[in-house]
Design an enzyme around this catalytic site. Sequence first.
Site, PDB file in Angstrom:
ATOM      1  N   SER A   1       0.830  -1.211   0.000  1.00 48.23           N
ATOM      2  CA  SER A   1       0.000   0.000   0.000  1.00 48.23           C
ATOM      3  C   SER A   1       0.861   1.257   0.000  1.00 48.23           C
ATOM      4  O   SER A   1       1.949   1.278   0.591  1.00 48.23           O
ATOM      5  CB  SER A   1      -0.860  -0.012   1.260  1.00 48.23           C
TER       6      SER A   1
ATOM      7  N   TYR B   1      -1.394  -0.826  10.528  1.00 48.21           N
ATOM      8  CA  TYR B   1      -1.632  -1.394   9.184  1.00 48.21           C
ATOM      9  C   TYR B   1      -0.443  -1.091   8.260  1.00 48.21           C
ATOM     10  O   TYR B   1       0.076  -1.965   7.564  1.00 48.21           O
ATOM     11  CB  TYR B   1      -2.931  -0.795   8.634  1.00 48.21           C
TER      12      TYR B   1
ATOM     13  N   LYS C   1       2.466  -3.646   6.459  1.00 48.89           N
ATOM     14  CA  LYS C   1       2.790  -3.690   5.022  1.00 48.89           C
ATOM     15  C   LYS C   1       4.289  -3.540   4.810  1.00 48.89           C
ATOM     16  O   LYS C   1       4.892  -4.248   4.007  1.00 48.89           O
ATOM     17  CB  LYS C   1       2.036  -2.598   4.252  1.00 48.89           C
TER      18      LYS C   1
END
Length: 326
Positions: A116, A140, A144
Amino acid sequence: MGYIGSHTAVQLLLSGYQVHIYDNLCNSNIDTLQRIKRIAGKDLGFTYGDIRDTQKLTAALKENSIEAVIHLAGLKAVGESSKKPIEYYSNNTQGSISLIQAMQAVHISTLVFSSSATVYGDPVYLPYDEAHPTFPTNPYGHNKLQIEQMLHDLAFSDKNWRIACLRYFNPVGAHESGLIGENPNGIPNNLMPVIGQVANGKLAQLSIFGNDYSTSDGTGKRDYIHVMDLADGHLMALNWLQENLGCHTFNLGSGSSFSVLELLRCFEKVSAKKIPYQIVARRPGDLSEYYAKVDKAEKILGWKTRRSLEDICTSSWNWIKNSKNN
Ligand code: UFG
């Protein structure tokens, strides 16, 4: 078989790949399987399982003679990740370790990983290129980046690996058939699903998080990418890995940004619906603007976006109208 996986499965099937999905259905619906089959006119396999169940995953890879993996099994709500960090580290980071172990056990070494643009954090410069410093600001984003780092280490330690980390910008839109699209559980967090729920009457209005950013109209600007362009990006990356070793990172974005109000106006135009909105305070952690430098994917993978903001809004509206009747 969530949002991005379902669209990617369609494009893979249509280009001649055989597809087997492994999913715990925590943010997806088994009905989607039939819809993928209907759109592609081809069959595909399915195993219900958790990515952390290494034994089950290994068996599924082996029994279905899998040759390459597209890993999309991530929890993805930024806000939720700060409230439930251990769930995110467990599903996303631990889950990816489990997947690599399963792949190693059956000697599969081709992997496309769903990363992302959130790994970049506050822009030092724009557009973000792949060499931009990485400062994720939530669990989050940390997941990643950790997974990307792990995959780089893995490819360095074992030269047989072929890995593409795809840094998505803001995926939106739906398949043109209106049969598959984004269907978040509960109250949506992201802009397009909220607009969709306002359009179909589930929500009264859109709350716009701030109109005092230093952008053209004061609302936040993002690089929105049509999910079908994103699906094509996975296909191109997978094709390219057949001829290339190592671990490689690519931005998948359109290269331009649109404001909340621009997206809203475009949606109103294609749907002929008024989307009521109110301006509220900024959402903590939101950035003013960011967008991708897309030259690397274009030059190396031969990929770039083909669909416009209008295509995005038209396909979303089509999906929203259709899913209301289901
Ligand atoms: N927005 C609103 N109201 C809403 C929802 C969003 O005004 O109800 C605004 C946001 O403030 C932002 C824009 O719409 O300016 C886009 O917000 P989204 O929540 O749709 O998307 P984000 O850019 O915050 O994050 C998305 C994904 C992340 C991913 C990131 C990568 O949700 O998973 O893009 O670029 F990491």
